[in-house]
Design an enzyme around this catalytic site. Structure first.
Site, PDB file in Angstrom:
ATOM      1  N   GLY A 298      10.375   1.097   5.083  1.00 21.65           N
ATOM      2  CA  GLY A 298       9.207   0.227   5.061  1.00 21.65           C
ATOM      3  C   GLY A 298       7.939   1.031   4.820  1.00 21.65           C
ATOM      4  O   GLY A 298       7.921   2.252   4.967  1.00 21.65           O
ATOM      5  N   CYS A 299       6.869   0.343   4.479  1.00 16.44           N
ATOM      6  CA  CYS A 299       5.611   1.022   4.165  1.00 16.44           C
ATOM      7  C   CYS A 299       4.942   1.583   5.421  1.00 16.44           C
ATOM      8  O   CYS A 299       4.569   2.763   5.463  1.00 16.44           O
ATOM      9  CB  CYS A 299       4.667   0.087   3.422  1.00 16.44           C
TER      10      CYS A 299
END
Length: 337
Positions: A150-151
């Site tokens: 994920g970011c």
């Protein structure tokens, strides 16, 4: 030449993937799938690709992708939908980089807790490698299934790795305060990302229960060899793209800023996309790039770490290509610098 297919061509991460692969000298985009029954030309979905990519979206069919010589499939579908496709792809021998959350968490109980539903592909979960090159680089090279990170976790993990690896901070007293542009919520319309709702507004969300929390703790726990606990709070910023995380850690001994910079520069010396900076980083410094910019400060004996990324490139599609390059033996920075 390596042939790739992209599942779910309408979203922002799929668009970023296509733009990166169009400048990759060793990649041919063979297929783009869509759940839109009209199966539009990709330029009708993303006008910026007109005269750059002449391909029409198609229905997903794993056997047809295999028959056309696809080597690697990129999943840009929502969690659940991604796993349903991937478990049809892997038995055919194609490798996968999945940009959804389906394979990021090793614990099915944690997945159920944070995503509110049972895991969709337990059979392949054990073979998934978390696609964080600065931590699992050697495993990525041989992996058949990559769980793209994920970011938000990338900023938290990259900001803390040197200190956690050396156990120089209290592993149960870490705060990660993050801000993201609206594109991080995806392209599907939602009330909170509707322009009149998010413009001229600034808000926190999912406080204490965001899905990226266990992802951060899992990876930092691997590095530390013991449990790591973080308080992670995300915020929505009224800008298109970009992410800034401010991380607070309590050191076990006193540090000066020069000592911290020496530690971080040594730790990341062989990582091409990590930039250690004296000046405070800003989101514009990393826009449209795969770089992670880090600055360090000591404030009243505590350590403050600031990390910036482009949430769509390094936060999703850029690191996916970085993983792909490792998997297929290309120079890691190909098409990314």
């Amino acid at each position: 030449m390596t042939k790739v297919a992209i599942l779910g061509g309408s979203g922002y991460t799929a668009l970023e993937l296509m733009k990166i692969f169009l400048r990759h000298p060793e990649v041919q985009i063979e297929a783009i799938t869509s759940r839109d029954k009209e199966f539009p030309h990709i330029a009708d979905v993303h006008p910026s690709l007109a005269k750059r990519l002449d391909i029409r979206c198609e229905v997903f069919d794993a056997r047809k992708l295999k028959d056309r010589g696809v080597d690697c499939v990129f999943g840009c579908l929502p969690h659940g939908a991604s796993a349903e496709s991937i478990k049809q792809i892997l038995p055919l021998g194609m490798r996968v980089v999945d940009l959804s959350a389906d394979y990021r968490l090793r614990s099915t109980a944690e997945f159920q807790k944070y995503y509110g539903e049972p895991h969709h592909d337990i059979a392949n979960l054990a073979d998934a490698v978390y696609g964080f090159p600065e931590v699992y680089g050697d495993k990525i090279t041989a992996a058949k299934l990559i769980a793209n990170p994920g970011c938000y976790p990338q900023t938290g993990i990259i900001g803390l790795l040197p200190l956690v690896a050396a156990k120089e901070v209290d592993l149960k007293n870490i705060i990660i305060d993050s801000k993201s542009g609206v594109s991080g919520a995806g392209r599907t319309p939602k009330l909170n990302t509707h322009f009149p709702e998010c413009n001229e507004n600034f808000s926190a969300y999912n406080v204490g229960k965001h899905r990226h929390t266990p992802e951060i703790e899992q990876t930092l726990g691997d590095v530390a060899g013991e449990t790591v606990e973080v308080i992670f709070t995300p915020h929505l910023v009224p800008m298109d793209r970009g992410m800034l995380s401010t991380i607070y850690a309590v050191p076990k001994r006193s540090f000066t800023e020069p000592e911290l910079y020496e530690m971080y520069r040594a730790y990341y010396a062989s990582n091409p996309f990590v930039r250690i900076r004296e000046a405070l980083p800003t989101t514009k410094d990393v826009t449209f790039s795969n770089y992670l910019d880090i600055a360090l400060r000591v404030v009243r004996g505590k350590i403050v770490i600031l990390v910036c990324i482009d949430n769509l490139v390094r936060g999703a599609s850029g690191v996916a290509v970085q993983n792909f390059n490792r998997m297929f033996g290309y120079v890691e920075t190909t098409a990314l610098i």
